[in-house]
Design a protein around this motif. Sequence first.
Motif, mmCIF file in Angstrom:
data_model
loop_
_atom_site.group_PDB
_atom_site.id
_atom_site.type_symbol
_atom_site.label_atom_id
_atom_site.label_comp_id
_atom_site.label_asym_id
_atom_site.label_seq_id
_atom_site.Cartn_x
_atom_site.Cartn_y
_atom_site.Cartn_z
ATOM 1 N N UNK A 32 24.197 52.683 90.494
ATOM 2 C CA UNK A 32 22.928 53.170 91.027
ATOM 3 C C UNK A 32 21.957 53.431 89.883
ATOM 4 N N UNK A 33 22.452 54.036 88.805
ATOM 5 C CA UNK A 33 21.624 54.303 87.629
ATOM 6 C C UNK A 33 21.102 53.023 87.003
ATOM 7 N N UNK A 34 21.973 52.025 86.911
ATOM 8 C CA UNK A 34 21.535 50.726 86.369
ATOM 9 C C UNK A 34 20.471 50.096 87.257
ATOM 10 N N UNK A 35 20.667 50.193 88.564
ATOM 11 C CA UNK A 35 19.693 49.628 89.492
ATOM 12 C C UNK A 35 18.349 50.354 89.387
ATOM 13 N N UNK A 36 18.387 51.646 89.164
ATOM 14 C CA UNK A 36 17.150 52.429 89.068
ATOM 15 C C UNK A 36 16.349 52.102 87.821
ATOM 16 N N UNK A 37 17.012 52.005 86.696
ATOM 17 C CA UNK A 37 16.284 51.875 85.435
ATOM 18 C C UNK A 37 16.334 50.482 84.827
ATOM 19 N N UNK A 60 20.671 62.135 88.311
ATOM 20 C CA UNK A 60 19.314 62.656 88.163
ATOM 21 C C UNK A 60 18.697 62.293 86.820
ATOM 22 N N UNK A 61 19.526 62.077 85.816
ATOM 23 C CA UNK A 61 19.028 61.604 84.528
ATOM 24 C C UNK A 61 18.282 60.281 84.734
ATOM 25 N N UNK A 62 18.864 59.378 85.488
ATOM 26 C CA UNK A 62 18.237 58.075 85.743
ATOM 27 C C UNK A 62 17.042 58.199 86.687
ATOM 28 N N UNK A 63 17.152 59.075 87.671
ATOM 29 C CA UNK A 63 16.029 59.298 88.587
ATOM 30 C C UNK A 63 14.811 59.786 87.791
ATOM 31 N N UNK A 64 15.050 60.730 86.910
ATOM 32 C CA UNK A 64 13.941 61.278 86.118
ATOM 33 C C UNK A 64 13.333 60.223 85.204
#
Length: 194
Positions: free
Chosen positions: A19-24, A93-97
């Motif tokens: 999910x983090x990879x997809x976000x950023x 949340x690190x990636x969301x931010x």
Amino acid sequence: MATNLILFFLYLVAVVYFLGLALTGKSTPTNIKDAYMYAGTLAMIGIISEVAINSFYRTVFDSPLWLYQVAPIHGGDTSVFAFFQWPLFGYHLYFVRKKIQSYRFKYEAAVFAFAVSVDALLLETFANISSAISLNTFIFYYLPGDLGHFTSLRVYPFYLLGGAILNETFKRFKTDPLFFGNLGFVIAFIFVFL
């Protein structure tokens, strides 16, 4: 159950990572110290807040908002599993931010608080559906049935307030991410295991 719980946790780690990879995107570098600080901060704040919010809810409404079904402690307000679950949300949340910061919103703090509150409801639902399938139980069971006991809209205001608090906390903790990451994990460990 222990083996299934470990496998379930590793599954959640993979989901949150991708999910983090997809976000950023792959091109965005990850600052390991900051990601660790986010994880440690959520370990501490998430677990302590669960007990505080559910105690408040019991006092006001004469009933808890949720009860943990997997390794419950503190009267079911939190869980041993929460020690592992909340840091995953912090890592997420690190990636969301990072994604929100890349858009340079005028009201970035408000957008972050809103994103935290929506993400929390969605991830709780996902985690509970996944645990119902793989562990044959919910991780936490919301007593209000407004969203199938997977989560509840009644917790939304707490997540929105939490998102605003986290926004300011992360800003201040960024000055020494390793110290605050360690502090968060130590306090959470003491609260859960001692």
